[in-house]
Scaffold this motif. Structure first.
Motif, short mmCIF file in Angstrom:
data_model
loop_
_atom_site.label_atom_id
_atom_site.label_comp_id
_atom_site.label_asym_id
_atom_site.label_seq_id
_atom_site.Cartn_x
_atom_site.Cartn_y
_atom_site.Cartn_z
N GLU A 178 38.52 51.68 37.06
CA GLU A 178 38.76 50.80 38.21
C GLU A 178 39.77 51.43 39.17
O GLU A 178 39.62 51.31 40.39
CB GLU A 178 39.27 49.44 37.72
CG GLU A 178 38.22 48.60 37.01
CD GLU A 178 38.76 47.26 36.58
OE1 GLU A 178 39.98 47.04 36.74
OE2 GLU A 178 37.97 46.43 36.09
N LYS A 181 38.02 54.02 41.31
CA LYS A 181 37.15 53.42 42.32
C LYS A 181 37.96 52.92 43.51
O LYS A 181 37.55 53.04 44.67
CB LYS A 181 36.35 52.27 41.71
CG LYS A 181 35.24 52.72 40.76
CD LYS A 181 34.48 51.53 40.21
CE LYS A 181 33.36 51.97 39.28
NZ LYS A 181 32.64 50.80 38.69
N ARG A 182 39.11 52.36 43.24
CA ARG A 182 39.94 51.80 44.31
C ARG A 182 40.87 52.83 44.95
O ARG A 182 41.47 52.55 45.98
CB ARG A 182 40.78 50.64 43.76
CG ARG A 182 39.96 49.46 43.24
CD ARG A 182 40.88 48.40 42.67
NE ARG A 182 40.12 47.28 42.13
CZ ARG A 182 40.69 46.24 41.53
NH1 ARG A 182 42.01 46.19 41.40
NH2 ARG A 182 39.95 45.25 41.06
N THR A 184 43.65 53.65 43.65
CA THR A 184 44.95 53.00 43.50
C THR A 184 46.09 54.00 43.33
O THR A 184 47.13 53.90 44.00
CB THR A 184 44.94 52.04 42.30
OG1 THR A 184 43.87 51.11 42.46
CG2 THR A 184 46.25 51.28 42.20
N LYS A 187 46.99 55.72 46.57
CA LYS A 187 47.70 54.83 47.50
C LYS A 187 49.14 54.62 47.07
O LYS A 187 50.05 54.59 47.91
CB LYS A 187 46.97 53.49 47.57
CG LYS A 187 45.59 53.58 48.19
CD LYS A 187 44.87 52.24 48.12
CE LYS A 187 43.46 52.34 48.69
NZ LYS A 187 42.72 51.05 48.57
N THR A 211 49.11 42.89 46.63
CA THR A 211 48.78 44.30 46.36
C THR A 211 49.91 44.98 45.62
O THR A 211 49.68 45.75 44.68
CB THR A 211 48.49 45.05 47.68
OG1 THR A 211 47.35 44.47 48.32
CG2 THR A 211 48.22 46.53 47.41
N GLU A 214 49.89 44.05 42.06
CA GLU A 214 48.79 44.74 41.39
C GLU A 214 49.15 46.19 41.12
O GLU A 214 48.81 46.74 40.06
CB GLU A 214 47.53 44.67 42.25
CG GLU A 214 46.89 43.30 42.31
CD GLU A 214 45.69 43.27 43.25
OE1 GLU A 214 45.32 44.35 43.76
OE2 GLU A 214 45.13 42.18 43.48
N HIS A 218 49.33 48.08 37.60
CA HIS A 218 48.57 49.32 37.40
C HIS A 218 49.49 50.41 36.85
O HIS A 218 49.09 51.16 35.94
CB HIS A 218 47.95 49.77 38.72
CG HIS A 218 47.25 51.09 38.64
ND1 HIS A 218 45.97 51.23 38.14
CD2 HIS A 218 47.66 52.36 38.98
CE1 HIS A 218 45.61 52.51 38.19
NE2 HIS A 218 46.61 53.20 38.69
#
Length: 281
Positions: A178, A181-182, A184, A187, A211, A214, A218
């Motif tokens: 995941e 895909k993002r 993350t 970023k 965000t 999240e 993460h």
């Protein structure tokens, strides 16, 4: 001549784009030094209009019209690097080779009484970055654009000792998938680069409160404990805008990151303070 000019323009554009992706808020002098250094190292130094190319891909914060030596440059939103399908495929293939390497290390020590490869409590092999890097250099021919250290954490877990291990469950596999895909991890690294350099963060780069929570979750789940701790402390988290339940959860994630960071520091200190054998006895 036209083809050559086009090639040099594109090369300079890529150098600037890649450099500002990793070093947002850099001054023009440093960007220029990187361009010249890269072109000279590759033996492809040719005349080009550096200022024109810089203006094509980068910008300065609103209101910073006056040219100064410390003027900071950032990639334009339209120029933000997004790993395309080709690059993602390269990283997937490289990660497969890294995975096979770690599994082979584990298979090699199964049933061996004395194991030179570190393992954790569950028997998972933990590999030092230097070993992974050496294998990567020789085994991966079509290398991704991003450095190994940047994308490795998108596939594997980094332990408090600084080594890397495979996901241990389907849940851990899902977390990594995941995250890839993002984008993350990319970023998070980009946002943290602003914080670490004490730069003014452009409005478009600021994550929302949801965000940010999240991201901290993460970091905890992916082994990015130092990053999670930094995001909580300096990322701009606003407790007043969160429900009590969300705040409790993010506080728990933060405490886990703190404990793991402290544990890592304690391990390093323990190793550093080990009594060395007396060479004179």
């Amino acid at each position: 001549f036209t083809d050559s000019e086009g090639n040099i323009q594109e090369r300079v554009r890529k150098i600037i784009t890649n450099y500002l992706t990793e070093h947002p808020g850099t001054t023009k002098d440093r960007i220029y030094d990187e361009v010249v250094s890269s072109l000279v190292r590759s033996g492809k130094m040719e005349p080009h209009d550096f200022d024109a190319i810089l203006l094509q891909v980068a910008e300065t914060p609103a209101g910073a019209f006056r040219e100064t030596p410390l003027r900071q440059w950032f990639l334009k939103e339209s120029e933000e690097i997004i790993i395309d399908s080709t690059e993602s495929l390269k990283e997937d293939r490289a990660a497969e080779k890294m995975t096979s390497f770690i599994k082979n290390k584990l298979n090699a020590v199964v049933g061996t009484e004395h194991c030179s490869v570190p393992t954790d409590m569950t028997g998972n092999t933990r590999i030092h970055y230097s070993d992974l890097f050496e294998h990567y250099i020789y085994s991966v021919k079509d290398k991704p654009r991003r450095p190994l250290s940047d994308w490795l954490i998108d596939y594997f877990y980094k332990t408090e000792e600084g080594t890397y291990r495979l996901p241990q469950s389907e849940e851990e596999e899902r977390i990594k998938e995941e995250g890839r895909k993002r984008g993350t991890s990319r970023k998070i690294r980009r946002y943290i680069s602003y914080i670490e350099q004490s730069l003014t963060i452009p409005e478009r780069e600021r994550p929302t409160g949801s965000t940010l929570t999240e991201w901290i979750r993460h970091c905890k789940r992916s082994g990015l404990y130092e990053q999670g701790k930094l995001l909580y402390e300096k990322g701009g988290l606003n407790p007043d805008s969160m429900s009590e339940e969300v705040m409790v959860n993010v506080e728990e994630d933060y405490q886990v990151c703190c404990r793991m960071v402290d544990r890592g520091k304690a391990e390093k200190k323990k190793k550093k303070n080990k009594v060395q054998p007396d060479l004179f006895t």
